[in-house]
Design a protein around this motif. Structure first.
Motif, PDB file in Angstrom:
ATOM      1  N   SER A  13      28.204  40.692  36.930  1.00 50.38           N
ATOM      2  CA  SER A  13      28.735  40.673  38.294  1.00 50.38           C
ATOM      3  C   SER A  13      30.170  40.174  38.233  1.00 50.38           C
ATOM      4  N   ALA A  14      30.857  40.235  39.372  1.00 43.83           N
ATOM      5  CA  ALA A  14      32.218  39.675  39.419  1.00 43.83           C
ATOM      6  C   ALA A  14      32.181  38.161  39.240  1.00 43.83           C
ATOM      7  N   SER A  15      31.179  37.505  39.841  1.00 38.96           N
ATOM      8  CA  SER A  15      31.065  36.038  39.674  1.00 38.96           C
ATOM      9  C   SER A  15      30.929  35.698  38.196  1.00 38.96           C
ATOM     10  N   TYR A  51      37.806  33.298  47.976  1.00 40.10           N
ATOM     11  CA  TYR A  51      36.445  33.227  47.440  1.00 40.10           C
ATOM     12  C   TYR A  51      36.422  34.048  46.161  1.00 40.10           C
ATOM     13  N   HIS A  52      35.840  33.476  45.110  1.00 42.24           N
ATOM     14  CA  HIS A  52      35.846  34.202  43.839  1.00 42.24           C
ATOM     15  C   HIS A  52      34.481  34.206  43.171  1.00 42.24           C
ATOM     16  N   GLY A  53      33.436  33.929  43.934  1.00 46.78           N
ATOM     17  CA  GLY A  53      32.104  33.999  43.351  1.00 46.78           C
ATOM     18  C   GLY A  53      31.373  32.680  43.467  1.00 46.78           C
ATOM     19  N   GLU A 109      43.674  36.927  44.670  1.00 50.44           N
ATOM     20  CA  GLU A 109      43.595  38.350  44.993  1.00 50.44           C
ATOM     21  C   GLU A 109      45.006  38.836  45.317  1.00 50.44           C
ATOM     22  N   TYR A 135      42.710  36.688  51.232  1.00 47.89           N
ATOM     23  CA  TYR A 135      41.252  36.860  51.346  1.00 47.89           C
ATOM     24  C   TYR A 135      40.799  36.921  52.804  1.00 47.89           C
ATOM     25  N   ASP A 191      42.093  38.688  40.833  1.00 45.72           N
ATOM     26  CA  ASP A 191      40.725  39.055  41.192  1.00 45.72           C
ATOM     27  C   ASP A 191      40.785  40.349  42.005  1.00 45.72           C
ATOM     28  N   THR A 218      38.180  42.293  42.536  1.00 45.44           N
ATOM     29  CA  THR A 218      36.788  42.639  42.857  1.00 45.44           C
ATOM     30  C   THR A 218      36.710  43.501  44.117  1.00 45.44           C
ATOM     31  N   ARG A 219      37.511  43.147  45.119  1.00 42.39           N
ATOM     32  CA  ARG A 219      37.487  43.925  46.369  1.00 42.39           C
ATOM     33  C   ARG A 219      38.641  44.908  46.419  1.00 42.39           C
ATOM     34  N   LYS A 242      31.597  44.463  42.122  1.00 41.71           N
ATOM     35  CA  LYS A 242      31.143  45.121  43.366  1.00 41.71           C
ATOM     36  C   LYS A 242      30.999  46.637  43.185  1.00 41.71           C
TER      37      LYS A 242
HETATM   38  C1  LIG Z   1      37.293  38.432  45.883  1.00 35.65           C
HETATM   39  C2  LIG Z   1      35.908  38.240  45.336  1.00 35.65           C
HETATM   40  N1  LIG Z   1      35.756  37.878  44.060  1.00 35.65           N
HETATM   41  C3  LIG Z   1      34.540  37.703  43.522  1.00 35.65           C
HETATM   42  C4  LIG Z   1      33.405  37.868  44.278  1.00 35.65           C
HETATM   43  C5  LIG Z   1      32.056  37.667  43.673  1.00 35.65           C
HETATM   44  O1  LIG Z   1      31.378  38.891  43.612  1.00 35.65           O
HETATM   45  P1  LIG Z   1      29.806  38.928  43.350  1.00 35.65           P
HETATM   46  O2  LIG Z   1      29.159  38.194  44.468  1.00 35.65           O
HETATM   47  O3  LIG Z   1      29.491  40.377  43.369  1.00 35.65           O
HETATM   48  O4  LIG Z   1      29.569  38.309  42.034  1.00 35.65           O
HETATM   49  C6  LIG Z   1      33.516  38.233  45.622  1.00 35.65           C
HETATM   50  C7  LIG Z   1      32.322  38.398  46.468  1.00 35.65           C
HETATM   51  O5  LIG Z   1      32.362  38.534  47.657  1.00 35.65           O
HETATM   52  C8  LIG Z   1      34.810  38.426  46.160  1.00 35.65           C
HETATM   53  O6  LIG Z   1      34.981  38.781  47.448  1.00 35.65           O
END
Ligand SMILES: Cc1ncc(COP(=O)(O)O)c(C=O)c1O
Length: 421
Positions: free
Chosen positions: A114-116, A142-144, A197, A201, A229, A231-232, A258
């Motif tokens: 996962s990203a976390s 938020y990063h996980g 990011e 965020y 990051d 992820t999004r 994601k």
């Molecule tokens: C910017 C960002 N990084 C990391 C994550 C963590 O992703 P995950 O919950 O899929 O591990 C999220 C989750 O919302 C996020 O918005």
């Protein structure tokens, strides 16, 4: 079970906060059928236009047929793989990322769960590379949720540090996204990495001109790693493969997740400078490992996602979405200046400004009642309502969203008239 029974059972014996949150907001919904840009409740009596899509998990549309077919085919011959043996798919994924013009030239990747999970590994890597023990992040980001990732999540709203009584000594935060001076004041010789990011965020505002370049310069000056990051914001969401591609920067590590799993599969990725990768993966026996990470099925899906999001027709569709959403938001702001004001749209990252923060909870509920699930509303200034539509959406979804936003504004006006008469 029907929606109400599932919600109630959630309240009794699962994640009560989630069930209560939906109930309190008047937005109870349990997903049944799902297809493309829409989801239906289990009773099949209500349809929502999904403009949140779990922050990009379903960027390629719910139940994307191409991904579904790939998984069906893969299941015939593949399984979760065996971490004790090399797999060809993990190598192919590395090559695919490198071919896809990563902002990190000559990068190496690790597939994670996962990203976390990727963020966790990245923070450990930054400690290993620098020998330092602190990360600096945007306070309202938020990063996980997993261990080290949680160190970089500092807002009261997300509240991870305080909720788990995590040690505060490893985290530094800056309050305003875009405020380079604040970072300069905070960064010091204990800082292993800056994690951010390429957009705010909370408000979705893209990084202002020169900000990320300035952050990179500070990182270089302090021998601190720059971790972006995506992820999004990555995987075509911004109109480019990586949103960092809009800026003149070369991050040291990029995080993805994601949508990388095509809406079906848990996959994240850590994309690193090859020298960092070598130090962290190949200078001892530990680097990253999880028994189920880097499964050949996950790798195949991630490669297919990278293939789809780089297709000219998908990129053109995201540009079309950006154009139509921009036009829509301008028109709404002109027609309903008491409620809306323009904010920003970058690809499929869209925020419509609200004239008053008090409108935020109302607009989310009113949109829901009119069949639109928005991403969220901003908890900090400026007040905006945010949308993350599927990138495969047809132009008709902009009309659908526009109709709902207009309808909200009309009913808002009526209520105002009633309350002032
Ligand atoms: C910017 C960002 N990084 C990391 C994550 C963590 O992703 P995950 O919950 O899929 O591990 C999220 C989750 O919302 C996020 O918005």
């Amino acid at each position: 079970m029907d929606s109400q029974q599932i919600g109630e059972a959630y309240r009794q014996r699962h994640w009560r906060f989630l069930a209560d949150l939906q109930k309190k907001a008047g937005m109870e919904f349990v997903v049944g059928r799902r297809e493309g840009s829409h989801i239906w409740n289990v009773e099949n009596s209500r349809r929502l236009l999904d403009c949140g899509n779990s922050g990009g998990v379903h960027s390629l549309g719910h139940c994307n047929p191409e991904i579904r077919q790939l998984i069906a085919e893969s299941l015939e011959t593949l399984d979760a793989g065996m971490w004790v043996m090399p797999t060809e798919e993990a190598l192919a994924f590395q090559d695919t990322v490198n071919r896809a013009d990563s902002p990190i030239p000559d990068c190496r990747t690790v597939l994670t769960l996962s990203a976390s999970d990727a963020m966790d590994a990245t923070i450990m890597w930054s400690f290993r590379v620098t020998g330092r023990k602190k990360v600096l992040a945007f306070k309202h980001g938020y990063h996980g949720h997993s261990g080290f990732a949680a160190l970089a999540t500092g807002s009261e709203a997300e509240g991870l540090l305080s909720h788990y009584s995590l040690p505060g000594d490893y985290s530094l935060f800056f309050e305003d996204y875009g405020d380079l001076d604040a970072i300069e004041r905070t960064i010091d010789a204990s800082c292993a990495a800056i994690i951010m990011e390429p957009m705010n965020y909370e408000t979705f505002e893209p990084a202002p001109d020169g900000f990320l370049e300035g952050v990179q310069a500070l990182c270089r000056r302090h021998s601190t790693l720059l971790i972006l990051d995506e992820t999004r914001s990555g995987l075509g969401r911004s109109g480019r493969l990586w949103m960092s591609g809009f800026y003149d920067i070369q991050p040291d590590i990029i995080i993805s997740g994601k949508g990388l799993g095509g809406g079906y599969y848990p996959v994240g990725a850590l994309i690193a400078r090859s020298d960092i990768y070598d130090l962290c993966m190949n200078s001892g026996h530990w680097g990253y490992m999880a028994s189920l990470a880097g499964s050949p099925i996950g790798a195949r899906i991630a490669m297919k996602v990278l293939d789809i999001v780089r297709r000219p027709e998908l990129v053109a569709n995201v540009h079309l979405l950006e154009r139509d959403l921009t036009t829509l938001f301008l028109a709404l702001s002109a027609n309903f200046p008491d409620l809306y004001r323009p904010a920003w749209v970058r690809g499929g990252i869209a925020a419509l400004g609200l004239q008053d923060a008090q409108f935020a909870s109302m607009i989310q509920l009113e949109l829901f009642r009119r069949g639109v699930l928005c991403h969220s509303t901003s908890l900090i200034t400026p007040s905006v309502v945010k949308f993350f539509p599927c990138l495969t959406s047809t132009p008709s979804i902009v009309e659908e969203l526009g109709g709902a936003l207009e309808d909200c504004a009309q009913s808002f006006r009526k209520q105002e008239r009633v309350s002032t008469s």
